[in-house]
Design a protein around this motif. Sequence first.
Motif, PDB file in Angstrom:
ATOM      1  N   GLN A 172      -3.582   8.469  19.372  1.00 32.13           N
ATOM      2  CA  GLN A 172      -2.156   8.320  19.674  1.00 32.13           C
ATOM      3  C   GLN A 172      -1.471   7.226  18.854  1.00 32.13           C
ATOM      4  O   GLN A 172      -0.256   7.073  18.906  1.00 32.13           O
ATOM      5  CB  GLN A 172      -1.984   8.003  21.165  1.00 32.13           C
ATOM      6  CG  GLN A 172      -2.458   9.116  22.088  1.00 32.13           C
ATOM      7  CD  GLN A 172      -2.633   8.666  23.534  1.00 32.13           C
ATOM      8  OE1 GLN A 172      -2.363   7.506  23.870  1.00 32.13           O
ATOM      9  NE2 GLN A 172      -3.097   9.565  24.395  1.00 32.13           N
ATOM     10  N   SER A 173      -2.252   6.463  18.087  1.00 35.33           N
ATOM     11  CA  SER A 173      -1.713   5.315  17.364  1.00 35.33           C
ATOM     12  C   SER A 173      -0.881   5.698  16.144  1.00 35.33           C
ATOM     13  O   SER A 173      -0.089   4.904  15.651  1.00 35.33           O
ATOM     14  CB  SER A 173      -2.864   4.401  16.912  1.00 35.33           C
ATOM     15  OG  SER A 173      -3.636   5.048  15.908  1.00 35.33           O
ATOM     16  N   GLY A 174      -1.076   6.914  15.648  1.00 32.82           N
ATOM     17  CA  GLY A 174      -0.392   7.340  14.424  1.00 32.82           C
ATOM     18  C   GLY A 174      -1.349   7.498  13.260  1.00 32.82           C
ATOM     19  O   GLY A 174      -0.964   7.986  12.192  1.00 32.82           O
ATOM     20  N   ILE A 175      -2.606   7.128  13.458  1.00 33.73           N
ATOM     21  CA  ILE A 175      -3.619   7.278  12.421  1.00 33.73           C
ATOM     22  C   ILE A 175      -4.044   8.745  12.336  1.00 33.73           C
ATOM     23  O   ILE A 175      -3.958   9.485  13.312  1.00 33.73           O
ATOM     24  CB  ILE A 175      -4.838   6.385  12.751  1.00 33.73           C
ATOM     25  CG1 ILE A 175      -5.704   6.159  11.506  1.00 33.73           C
ATOM     26  CG2 ILE A 175      -5.662   6.968  13.882  1.00 33.73           C
ATOM     27  CD1 ILE A 175      -6.814   5.140  11.726  1.00 33.73           C
ATOM     28  N   THR A 176      -4.481   9.170  11.153  1.00 37.87           N
ATOM     29  CA  THR A 176      -5.024  10.519  10.972  1.00 37.87           C
ATOM     30  C   THR A 176      -6.539  10.416  10.928  1.00 37.87           C
ATOM     31  O   THR A 176      -7.097   9.719  10.079  1.00 37.87           O
ATOM     32  CB  THR A 176      -4.509  11.148   9.664  1.00 37.87           C
ATOM     33  OG1 THR A 176      -3.086  11.240   9.707  1.00 37.87           O
ATOM     34  CG2 THR A 176      -5.092  12.542   9.474  1.00 37.87           C
ATOM     35  N   LEU A 186      -5.581   6.785   7.165  1.00 38.19           N
ATOM     36  CA  LEU A 186      -6.580   7.821   7.430  1.00 38.19           C
ATOM     37  C   LEU A 186      -7.948   7.210   7.690  1.00 38.19           C
ATOM     38  O   LEU A 186      -8.332   6.231   7.055  1.00 38.19           O
ATOM     39  CB  LEU A 186      -6.649   8.803   6.253  1.00 38.19           C
ATOM     40  CG  LEU A 186      -5.305   9.489   5.946  1.00 38.19           C
ATOM     41  CD1 LEU A 186      -4.681   8.867   4.714  1.00 38.19           C
ATOM     42  CD2 LEU A 186      -5.458  10.980   5.780  1.00 38.19           C
ATOM     43  N   PHE A 187      -8.678   7.840   8.614  1.00 38.77           N
ATOM     44  CA  PHE A 187      -9.932   7.276   9.099  1.00 38.77           C
ATOM     45  C   PHE A 187     -10.990   8.359   9.241  1.00 38.77           C
ATOM     46  O   PHE A 187     -10.688   9.492   9.596  1.00 38.77           O
ATOM     47  CB  PHE A 187      -9.677   6.620  10.468  1.00 38.77           C
ATOM     48  CG  PHE A 187     -10.915   6.310  11.257  1.00 38.77           C
ATOM     49  CD1 PHE A 187     -11.632   5.153  11.038  1.00 38.77           C
ATOM     50  CD2 PHE A 187     -11.368   7.188  12.236  1.00 38.77           C
ATOM     51  CE1 PHE A 187     -12.788   4.867  11.771  1.00 38.77           C
ATOM     52  CE2 PHE A 187     -12.509   6.921  12.981  1.00 38.77           C
ATOM     53  CZ  PHE A 187     -13.217   5.746  12.740  1.00 38.77           C
ATOM     54  N   SER A 188     -12.235   7.990   8.929  1.00 43.91           N
ATOM     55  CA  SER A 188     -13.375   8.842   9.281  1.00 43.91           C
ATOM     56  C   SER A 188     -14.450   7.964   9.898  1.00 43.91           C
ATOM     57  O   SER A 188     -14.555   6.777   9.585  1.00 43.91           O
ATOM     58  CB  SER A 188     -13.923   9.577   8.051  1.00 43.91           C
ATOM     59  OG  SER A 188     -14.484   8.665   7.130  1.00 43.91           O
ATOM     60  N   PRO A 220       0.812  -1.226   0.000  1.00 41.37           N
ATOM     61  CA  PRO A 220       0.000   0.000   0.000  1.00 41.37           C
ATOM     62  C   PRO A 220       0.841   1.270   0.000  1.00 41.37           C
ATOM     63  O   PRO A 220       1.922   1.327   0.590  1.00 41.37           O
ATOM     64  CB  PRO A 220      -0.794  -0.121   1.302  1.00 41.37           C
ATOM     65  CG  PRO A 220       0.098  -0.913   2.211  1.00 41.37           C
ATOM     66  CD  PRO A 220       0.774  -1.915   1.306  1.00 41.37           C
ATOM     67  N   ASP A 221       0.332   2.280  -0.682  1.00 39.26           N
ATOM     68  CA  ASP A 221       0.890   3.628  -0.589  1.00 39.26           C
ATOM     69  C   ASP A 221       0.004   4.507   0.282  1.00 39.26           C
ATOM     70  O   ASP A 221       0.430   5.561   0.743  1.00 39.26           O
ATOM     71  CB  ASP A 221       0.994   4.253  -1.990  1.00 39.26           C
ATOM     72  CG  ASP A 221       1.925   3.468  -2.904  1.00 39.26           C
ATOM     73  OD1 ASP A 221       3.105   3.313  -2.540  1.00 39.26           O
ATOM     74  OD2 ASP A 221       1.470   3.009  -3.973  1.00 39.26           O
ATOM     75  N   LEU A 222      -1.220   4.044   0.501  1.00 40.31           N
ATOM     76  CA  LEU A 222      -2.209   4.809   1.250  1.00 40.31           C
ATOM     77  C   LEU A 222      -3.248   3.823   1.786  1.00 40.31           C
ATOM     78  O   LEU A 222      -3.690   2.930   1.070  1.00 40.31           O
ATOM     79  CB  LEU A 222      -2.876   5.824   0.315  1.00 40.31           C
ATOM     80  CG  LEU A 222      -3.747   6.939   0.875  1.00 40.31           C
ATOM     81  CD1 LEU A 222      -2.933   7.845   1.800  1.00 40.31           C
ATOM     82  CD2 LEU A 222      -4.335   7.754  -0.268  1.00 40.31           C
ATOM     83  N   ILE A 223      -3.615   3.977   3.059  1.00 40.72           N
ATOM     84  CA  ILE A 223      -4.627   3.108   3.668  1.00 40.72           C
ATOM     85  C   ILE A 223      -5.784   3.976   4.143  1.00 40.72           C
ATOM     86  O   ILE A 223      -5.593   4.912   4.917  1.00 40.72           O
ATOM     87  CB  ILE A 223      -4.050   2.302   4.854  1.00 40.72           C
ATOM     88  CG1 ILE A 223      -2.911   1.385   4.367  1.00 40.72           C
ATOM     89  CG2 ILE A 223      -5.141   1.477   5.530  1.00 40.72           C
ATOM     90  CD1 ILE A 223      -2.187   0.663   5.489  1.00 40.72           C
ATOM     91  N   LEU A 224      -6.985   3.667   3.654  1.00 47.57           N
ATOM     92  CA  LEU A 224      -8.171   4.447   3.968  1.00 47.57           C
ATOM     93  C   LEU A 224      -9.180   3.581   4.730  1.00 47.57           C
ATOM     94  O   LEU A 224      -9.455   2.451   4.330  1.00 47.57           O
ATOM     95  CB  LEU A 224      -8.823   4.972   2.690  1.00 47.57           C
ATOM     96  CG  LEU A 224      -7.927   5.785   1.750  1.00 47.57           C
ATOM     97  CD1 LEU A 224      -8.703   6.188   0.504  1.00 47.57           C
ATOM     98  CD2 LEU A 224      -7.370   7.018   2.451  1.00 47.57           C
ATOM     99  N   GLN A 227      -0.949  -1.861  14.165  1.00 47.59           N
ATOM    100  CA  GLN A 227      -0.163  -2.644  13.207  1.00 47.59           C
ATOM    101  C   GLN A 227      -0.078  -1.919  11.865  1.00 47.59           C
ATOM    102  O   GLN A 227       0.996  -1.844  11.254  1.00 47.59           O
ATOM    103  CB  GLN A 227      -0.793  -4.019  12.993  1.00 47.59           C
ATOM    104  CG  GLN A 227      -0.665  -4.974  14.155  1.00 47.59           C
ATOM    105  CD  GLN A 227      -1.226  -6.336  13.796  1.00 47.59           C
ATOM    106  OE1 GLN A 227      -0.608  -7.098  13.053  1.00 47.59           O
ATOM    107  NE2 GLN A 227      -2.413  -6.635  14.299  1.00 47.59           N
ATOM    108  N   LEU A 228      -1.200  -1.398  11.402  1.00 47.98           N
ATOM    109  CA  LEU A 228      -1.222  -0.693  10.115  1.00 47.98           C
ATOM    110  C   LEU A 228      -0.272   0.498  10.117  1.00 47.98           C
ATOM    111  O   LEU A 228       0.392   0.783   9.111  1.00 47.98           O
ATOM    112  CB  LEU A 228      -2.640  -0.206   9.809  1.00 47.98           C
ATOM    113  CG  LEU A 228      -3.712  -1.279   9.564  1.00 47.98           C
ATOM    114  CD1 LEU A 228      -5.076  -0.612   9.358  1.00 47.98           C
ATOM    115  CD2 LEU A 228      -3.360  -2.144   8.365  1.00 47.98           C
TER     116      LEU A 228
END
Length: 287
Positions: A137-141, A107-109, A71-75, A98-99
């Motif tokens: 705090q996990s590093g996800i946006t 990135l998450f919504s 992956p280059d990007l995980i949505l 892990q991701l």
Amino acid sequence: MNVLIGIISVIVIIYLFWQYEELKKFQITHYEMESQKVKRKMNIIVISDLHSFSYGMENRLLFKAVKNAAPDLILIPGDLIVTAKTEKYDVSLRFVRQLCTLDVPVLFSSGNHESKAALPESESFFAFQQYYRKLEQSGITILNNKSCEVSVQGTNVCISGLELPLSSYKKGKKPYLEKDFLDRQLGASSEKNLQILLAHHPAFAQQYAQWGADLTVCGHNHGGLVCIPGIGSVISPQFVPFPKYDAGEFTVDGKKIYISRGLGTHTFHIRVFNRAELVVIAVKPET
């Protein structure tokens, strides 16, 4: 009569065993799209409606599939959890952590389960607040009615996350969203950069395209739970029969909409001709 009851019993047992096994499996679905805004090919992974499911110990099988897809990007367009299953929130949290070790933007919504848990009157409110802080705090946006820009394979990408009002998820009613909702929550879309939108509910695909999303990723419908080959899904979570936007790739006003069948289930643990899926979208320069 006894013979008939015996036959029916055998059929029910076979069906239950098949469903039990079916819910342990997922497939990888590949799509391709072209864009003038892309300089080099990029791989986008879509993880929707996990609902704290685990494929293998610590989601080992799912994580391996994500990693192997380069992956280059995980949505993640919502519903990592089930609102009331607070004891399983950590399953999703550990998987997100892990991701985030893959060194690509994650990135998450929010989906309807996160939005419901975030309500102060929800019985899950305090557990969700603890989970949400750890998620941050996990590093996800987290993009709930927010946008950000990232560089992916030399291409500037604008990514927006839409948190829909809970009223748009009401069962037994036609989904409704005010026409200017996206403009009010997100402002104008990016015309210069590749514009990606995370929006949990696919019913508003037309509005997502009109807003200006070059690529929208959705989930929510779980592929309709029960599918008829050649026809499509039978019913949506809103109890809308044969929903138009059930799963797959759609082109709306020249824009691409990708709807995942999701990876988990809740309430109705059924999947008939509708296997859970990890979605991989290859976005390539236009030729």
